[in-house]
Design a protein around this motif. Structure first.
Motif, PDB file in Angstrom:
ATOM      1  N   THR A  16       0.778  -1.169  -0.067  1.00 35.29           N
ATOM      2  CA  THR A  16       0.032  -0.052   0.181  1.00 35.29           C
ATOM      3  C   THR A  16       0.919   1.258  -0.161  1.00 35.29           C
ATOM      4  OG1 THR A  16      -1.881   1.158   0.938  1.00 35.29           O
ATOM      5  CG2 THR A  16      -0.241   0.213   2.779  1.00 35.29           C
ATOM      6  N   TYR A  17       0.193   2.461  -0.595  1.00 40.15           N
ATOM      7  CA  TYR A  17       1.042   3.524  -0.202  1.00 40.15           C
ATOM      8  C   TYR A  17       0.326   4.547   0.265  1.00 40.15           C
ATOM      9  CZ  TYR A  17       3.429   7.852  -1.439  1.00 40.15           C
ATOM     10  OH  TYR A  17       4.307   8.893  -1.455  1.00 40.15           O
ATOM     11  N   GLY A  18      -0.080   4.317   1.695  1.00 42.76           N
ATOM     12  CA  GLY A  18      -0.744   5.301   2.545  1.00 42.76           C
ATOM     13  C   GLY A  18      -2.232   5.224   2.187  1.00 42.76           C
ATOM     14  N   ARG A  19      -2.940   4.144   1.762  1.00 44.58           N
ATOM     15  CA  ARG A  19      -4.236   4.046   1.484  1.00 44.58           C
ATOM     16  C   ARG A  19      -4.964   3.499   2.742  1.00 44.58           C
ATOM     17  NH1 ARG A  19      -5.809   2.664  -4.543  1.00 44.58           N
ATOM     18  NH2 ARG A  19      -5.586   0.545  -3.742  1.00 44.58           N
ATOM     19  N   PHE A  20      -4.777   4.087   3.978  1.00 42.73           N
ATOM     20  CA  PHE A  20      -4.993   3.439   5.122  1.00 42.73           C
ATOM     21  C   PHE A  20      -6.604   3.104   5.504  1.00 42.73           C
ATOM     22  CE2 PHE A  20      -1.205   6.078   6.629  1.00 42.73           C
ATOM     23  CZ  PHE A  20      -0.382   5.239   6.133  1.00 42.73           C
ATOM     24  N   ASP A  21      -7.327   3.809   4.679  1.00 42.05           N
ATOM     25  CA  ASP A  21      -9.024   3.211   4.813  1.00 42.05           C
ATOM     26  C   ASP A  21      -9.068   2.022   4.059  1.00 42.05           C
ATOM     27  OD1 ASP A  21      -9.845   5.308   6.549  1.00 42.05           O
ATOM     28  OD2 ASP A  21     -10.223   6.570   4.765  1.00 42.05           O
ATOM     29  N   MET A  22      -8.608   1.842   2.887  1.00 40.44           N
ATOM     30  CA  MET A  22      -8.629   0.748   2.175  1.00 40.44           C
ATOM     31  C   MET A  22      -7.692  -0.488   3.113  1.00 40.44           C
ATOM     32  SD  MET A  22      -8.400   1.892  -1.635  1.00 40.44           S
ATOM     33  CE  MET A  22      -9.646   0.958  -2.360  1.00 40.44           C
ATOM     34  N   VAL A  23      -6.660  -0.304   3.836  1.00 43.32           N
ATOM     35  CA  VAL A  23      -5.924  -1.267   4.418  1.00 43.32           C
ATOM     36  C   VAL A  23      -6.975  -1.698   5.555  1.00 43.32           C
ATOM     37  CG1 VAL A  23      -4.233  -1.681   6.086  1.00 43.32           C
ATOM     38  CG2 VAL A  23      -3.839  -0.193   3.913  1.00 43.32           C
ATOM     39  N   ARG A  24      -7.687  -0.761   6.141  1.00 41.95           N
ATOM     40  CA  ARG A  24      -8.360  -1.271   7.338  1.00 41.95           C
ATOM     41  C   ARG A  24      -9.526  -2.098   6.749  1.00 41.95           C
ATOM     42  NH1 ARG A  24      -7.041   3.328   9.821  1.00 41.95           N
ATOM     43  NH2 ARG A  24      -8.274   5.027   8.728  1.00 41.95           N
ATOM     44  N   GLN A  25     -10.267  -1.923   5.473  1.00 40.32           N
ATOM     45  CA  GLN A  25     -11.414  -2.972   4.836  1.00 40.32           C
ATOM     46  C   GLN A  25     -10.787  -4.161   4.603  1.00 40.32           C
ATOM     47  OE1 GLN A  25     -13.082  -1.133   1.418  1.00 40.32           O
ATOM     48  NE2 GLN A  25     -14.289  -2.810   1.184  1.00 40.32           N
ATOM     49  N   SER A  26      -9.517  -3.893   3.837  1.00 35.42           N
ATOM     50  CA  SER A  26      -8.864  -5.309   3.669  1.00 35.42           C
ATOM     51  C   SER A  26      -8.356  -6.286   4.697  1.00 35.42           C
ATOM     52  CB  SER A  26      -7.689  -4.974   2.675  1.00 35.42           C
ATOM     53  OG  SER A  26      -7.126  -6.159   1.993  1.00 35.42           O
ATOM     54  N   LEU A  27      -7.901  -5.519   5.628  1.00 36.19           N
ATOM     55  CA  LEU A  27      -7.448  -6.304   6.929  1.00 36.19           C
ATOM     56  C   LEU A  27      -8.716  -6.931   7.644  1.00 36.19           C
ATOM     57  CD1 LEU A  27      -5.211  -6.820   8.907  1.00 36.19           C
ATOM     58  CD2 LEU A  27      -5.801  -4.641  10.326  1.00 36.19           C
ATOM     59  N   THR A  28      -9.868  -6.488   7.585  1.00 34.57           N
ATOM     60  CA  THR A  28     -11.039  -6.975   8.211  1.00 34.57           C
ATOM     61  C   THR A  28     -11.374  -8.332   7.321  1.00 34.57           C
ATOM     62  OG1 THR A  28     -11.887  -4.955   8.785  1.00 34.57           O
ATOM     63  CG2 THR A  28     -13.368  -6.733   8.517  1.00 34.57           C
ATOM     64  N   MET A  29     -11.021  -8.332   6.028  1.00 39.09           N
ATOM     65  CA  MET A  29     -11.349  -9.345   5.221  1.00 39.09           C
ATOM     66  C   MET A  29     -10.475 -10.049   5.413  1.00 39.09           C
ATOM     67  SD  MET A  29     -12.621  -7.918   1.345  1.00 39.09           S
ATOM     68  CE  MET A  29     -11.878  -6.241   1.843  1.00 39.09           C
ATOM     69  N   PHE A  30      -9.052  -9.907   5.781  1.00 36.49           N
ATOM     70  CA  PHE A  30      -7.794 -11.056   5.883  1.00 36.49           C
ATOM     71  C   PHE A  30      -8.225 -11.667   7.230  1.00 36.49           C
ATOM     72  CE2 PHE A  30      -4.294 -12.243   8.256  1.00 36.49           C
ATOM     73  CZ  PHE A  30      -3.603 -13.047   7.142  1.00 36.49           C
ATOM     74  N   LEU A  31      -8.635 -10.977   8.344  1.00 34.53           N
ATOM     75  CA  LEU A  31      -8.918 -11.673   9.601  1.00 34.53           C
ATOM     76  C   LEU A  31     -10.223 -12.512   9.514  1.00 34.53           C
ATOM     77  CD1 LEU A  31      -8.433  -8.622  11.894  1.00 34.53           C
ATOM     78  CD2 LEU A  31      -6.864 -10.682  11.758  1.00 34.53           C
ATOM     79  N   ALA A  32     -10.953 -12.404   8.580  1.00 33.21           N
ATOM     80  CA  ALA A  32     -12.354 -13.109   8.317  1.00 33.21           C
ATOM     81  C   ALA A  32     -11.813 -14.411   7.691  1.00 33.21           C
ATOM     82  CB  ALA A  32     -13.505 -12.338   7.754  1.00 33.21           C
TER      83      ALA A  32
ATOM     84  N   THR B 148       4.022   8.592   5.337  1.00 36.14           N
ATOM     85  CA  THR B 148       3.428   8.743   6.609  1.00 36.14           C
ATOM     86  C   THR B 148       3.289   7.218   7.062  1.00 36.14           C
ATOM     87  OG1 THR B 148       2.171  10.506   5.936  1.00 36.14           O
ATOM     88  CG2 THR B 148       1.403   9.042   7.968  1.00 36.14           C
ATOM     89  N   PRO B 149       3.984   6.919   8.270  1.00 34.11           N
ATOM     90  CA  PRO B 149       3.850   5.446   8.695  1.00 34.11           C
ATOM     91  C   PRO B 149       2.332   5.028   9.144  1.00 34.11           C
ATOM     92  CG  PRO B 149       5.539   6.870  10.073  1.00 34.11           C
ATOM     93  CD  PRO B 149       4.690   7.511   9.313  1.00 34.11           C
ATOM     94  N   LEU B 150       2.271   3.870   8.848  1.00 34.75           N
ATOM     95  CA  LEU B 150       0.929   3.293   9.223  1.00 34.75           C
ATOM     96  C   LEU B 150       1.149   2.597  10.620  1.00 34.75           C
ATOM     97  CD1 LEU B 150      -1.679   1.829   8.580  1.00 34.75           C
ATOM     98  CD2 LEU B 150      -0.677  -0.313   7.707  1.00 34.75           C
ATOM     99  N   ARG B 151      -0.133   3.083  11.330  1.00 39.84           N
ATOM    100  CA  ARG B 151      -0.144   2.605  12.771  1.00 39.84           C
ATOM    101  C   ARG B 151      -1.603   1.901  12.768  1.00 39.84           C
ATOM    102  NH1 ARG B 151       4.459   4.421  13.712  1.00 39.84           N
ATOM    103  NH2 ARG B 151       5.023   6.729  14.029  1.00 39.84           N
TER     104      ARG B 151
END
Length: 105
Positions: free
Chosen positions: A13-29, A45-48
């Protein structure tokens, strides 16, 4: 596929943190039990993540703005190769931050 094989997905990713959150939810599922996700962020900008996610052994975050030799990333292939350095497992999966995955993917 046998569930004793470890699957490592690398999400670039290149700082698309809203998309990362959505994709992370799918990974955890995902219903596959032996999995790990490396989120490889190349933005300045670091991802936290939330504190609860940092303690999850299935997730790692790498913030790296340039290649290991100090040169800038020039293409997605460079980014994927750099992210692959952090992948540990038997099977490697490209997991893009804007992909949609059902739980049995």
């Amino acid at each position: 596929m046998s569930t004793n094989k470890k699957v490592c997905a690398v999400m670039c990713t290149y700082g698309r943190f809203d998309m990362v959150r959505q994709s992370l939810t799918m990974f955890l599922a995902q219903d596959y039990p032996n999995k790990h996700l490396v989120i490889f962020n190349t933005a300045p900008t670091p991802l936290r993540l939330d504190a609860s996610l940092y303690s999850n052994p299935e997730i790692s975050v790498v913030n790296q703005t340039e290649k290991s030799d100090g040169e800038p990333f020039t293409c997605l292939g460079d980014v994927r190769m750099a992210g692959l350095e952090y992948a540990e497992g038997d099977i490697y999966v490209c997991w893009d931050d804007d992909d949609l995955f059902l739980p049995w993917h």
